[in-house]
Design a protein around this motif. Structure first.
Motif, mmCIF file in Angstrom:
data_model
loop_
_atom_site.group_PDB
_atom_site.id
_atom_site.type_symbol
_atom_site.label_atom_id
_atom_site.label_comp_id
_atom_site.label_asym_id
_atom_site.label_seq_id
_atom_site.Cartn_x
_atom_site.Cartn_y
_atom_site.Cartn_z
ATOM 1 N N THR A 6 -8.160 7.992 1.595
ATOM 2 C CA THR A 6 -8.726 6.772 1.011
ATOM 3 C C THR A 6 -9.905 7.059 0.076
ATOM 4 O OG1 THR A 6 -9.516 4.544 1.520
ATOM 5 C CG2 THR A 6 -10.239 6.288 3.000
ATOM 6 N N LYS A 7 -10.680 8.105 0.352
ATOM 7 C CA LYS A 7 -11.805 8.458 -0.525
ATOM 8 C C LYS A 7 -11.318 8.877 -1.914
ATOM 9 C CE LYS A 7 -15.031 9.833 3.094
ATOM 10 N NZ LYS A 7 -15.774 10.941 3.692
ATOM 11 N N ILE A 9 -8.493 7.794 -3.309
ATOM 12 C CA ILE A 9 -8.034 6.546 -3.940
ATOM 13 C C ILE A 9 -9.238 5.809 -4.532
ATOM 14 C CG2 ILE A 9 -7.028 4.258 -3.507
ATOM 15 C CD1 ILE A 9 -4.901 6.392 -3.464
ATOM 16 N N SER A 10 -10.290 5.669 -3.745
ATOM 17 C CA SER A 10 -11.495 4.977 -4.211
ATOM 18 C C SER A 10 -12.084 5.651 -5.441
ATOM 19 C CB SER A 10 -12.550 4.919 -3.107
ATOM 20 O OG SER A 10 -12.097 4.107 -2.057
ATOM 21 N N ALA A 11 -12.109 6.976 -5.450
ATOM 22 C CA ALA A 11 -12.673 7.710 -6.592
ATOM 23 C C ALA A 11 -11.838 7.494 -7.853
ATOM 24 C CB ALA A 11 -12.772 9.198 -6.261
ATOM 25 N N ILE A 13 -9.913 4.863 -8.534
ATOM 26 C CA ILE A 13 -10.085 3.462 -8.957
ATOM 27 C C ILE A 13 -11.450 3.274 -9.619
ATOM 28 C CG2 ILE A 13 -10.351 1.095 -8.116
ATOM 29 C CD1 ILE A 13 -8.120 1.783 -6.045
ATOM 30 N N THR A 14 -12.497 3.844 -9.035
ATOM 31 C CA THR A 14 -13.843 3.739 -9.608
ATOM 32 C C THR A 14 -13.884 4.335 -11.002
ATOM 33 O OG1 THR A 14 -14.871 3.752 -7.432
ATOM 34 C CG2 THR A 14 -16.261 4.417 -9.289
ATOM 35 N N THR A 108 -5.404 -1.363 -14.406
ATOM 36 C CA THR A 108 -6.724 -1.994 -14.545
ATOM 37 C C THR A 108 -6.668 -3.242 -15.415
ATOM 38 O OG1 THR A 108 -7.307 -0.624 -16.448
ATOM 39 C CG2 THR A 108 -7.964 0.194 -14.274
ATOM 40 N N LYS A 113 -6.505 -7.300 -7.745
ATOM 41 C CA LYS A 113 -6.389 -5.900 -7.354
ATOM 42 C C LYS A 113 -4.922 -5.570 -7.089
ATOM 43 C CE LYS A 113 -8.045 -2.429 -4.183
ATOM 44 N NZ LYS A 113 -8.897 -2.091 -3.081
ATOM 45 N N GLU A 115 -1.967 -2.513 -6.341
ATOM 46 C CA GLU A 115 -1.834 -1.218 -5.689
ATOM 47 C C GLU A 115 -1.579 -0.129 -6.733
ATOM 48 O OE1 GLU A 115 -1.644 -0.484 -2.236
ATOM 49 O OE2 GLU A 115 -2.304 -2.517 -1.832
ATOM 50 N N ILE A 133 -1.824 5.829 2.427
ATOM 51 C CA ILE A 133 -3.268 6.036 2.307
ATOM 52 C C ILE A 133 -3.830 6.196 3.711
ATOM 53 C CG2 ILE A 133 -5.426 5.060 1.474
ATOM 54 C CD1 ILE A 133 -3.703 3.467 -0.562
ATOM 55 N N ARG A 135 -7.187 7.433 6.360
ATOM 56 C CA ARG A 135 -8.639 7.598 6.489
ATOM 57 C C ARG A 135 -9.003 9.013 6.922
ATOM 58 N NH1 ARG A 135 -11.423 3.104 5.821
ATOM 59 N NH2 ARG A 135 -10.409 1.098 6.109
#
Length: 148
Positions: A6-7, A9-11, A13-14, A108, A113, A115, A133, A135
Motif C-alpha cells: 500500500t505504501k 501505491i500511495s507513493a 498516486i502522490t 488522474t 478516486k 483504482e 494491495i 499492508r
C-alpha cells in the motif's frame, strides 16, 4: 496478479497528482526473478506531455545500471493518464519493452478516486491483471523490502 504494498501505491498516486496535468512515470524495482515490487524510483518524463511519457534516456541508463549492480529488475513500470481512462494507449503498447514487468496506470483525470490498473504487455498484446494491495508482505518478503 500484481501484489503490491500500500505504501508503494500511495507513493505512485502522490507523484501522479503532484505532476498532473503532465503524465508522471517511474519504476518499482525488485530482486531479479522475484516479481515483488520493493523500491520506487520516480523517473523524469522528458516528453513533458499530458498524454505521453518518455523516460529520460540518461536517467534510464543510470537506473538500469544501478538495478543490475543490485541484482534487481523493473517489476513495475508506472505512469499516469491525465485525460483518459487507465488503459494502455497505442504508444504505451508499442513502447513496452519489459515483458516481465507489470505496467501500472494511475488515472488522474477524474475528480472521483479511481483504482489503479495493471497490465502485462508482451509482443503488443495487452492483458489486464488483478491487483492485490497489501499492508505487509509475507514476513520473509518484508525483510527483503527492508534491505533493498
Amino acid at each position: 496478479m500484481l501484489t503490491i504494498h500500500t505504501k508503494l501505491i500511495s507513493a505512485m498516486i502522490t507523484q501522479s497528482l503532484k505532476d498532473h496535468p503532465i503524465e508522471t512515470c517511474g519504476i518499482i524495482a525488485g530482486l531479479a526473478g522475484s516479481n515483488l515490487p520493493l523500491r520506487l524510483i520516480p523517473m523524469r518524463n522528458v516528453a513533458q506531455s499530458e498524454n505521453f511519457f518518455m523516460f529520460d534516456p540518461q536517467q534510464q541508463l543510470q537506473v538500469w545500471k544501478e538495478m543490475s549492480a543490485r541484482h534487481e529488475e523493473p517489476v513495475v513500470i508506472y505512469h499516469s493518464h491525465t485525460g483518459s481512462e487507465a488503459y494502455p494507449s497505442r504508444s504505451d503498447v508499442e513502447l513496452a519493452a519489459e515483458p516481465q514487468a507489470h505496467y501500472v496506470i494511475i488515472p488522474t483525470c477524474s475528480p472521483h478516486k479511481e483504482e489503479i490498473r495493471s497490465f502485462r504487455i508482451v509482443d503488443q498484446m495487452v492483458i489486464e491483471e488483478r491487483v492485490q494491495i497489501v499492508r505487509q508482505y509475507q514476513p520473509e518478503l518484508e525483510f527483503q523490502m527492508m534491505v533493498a
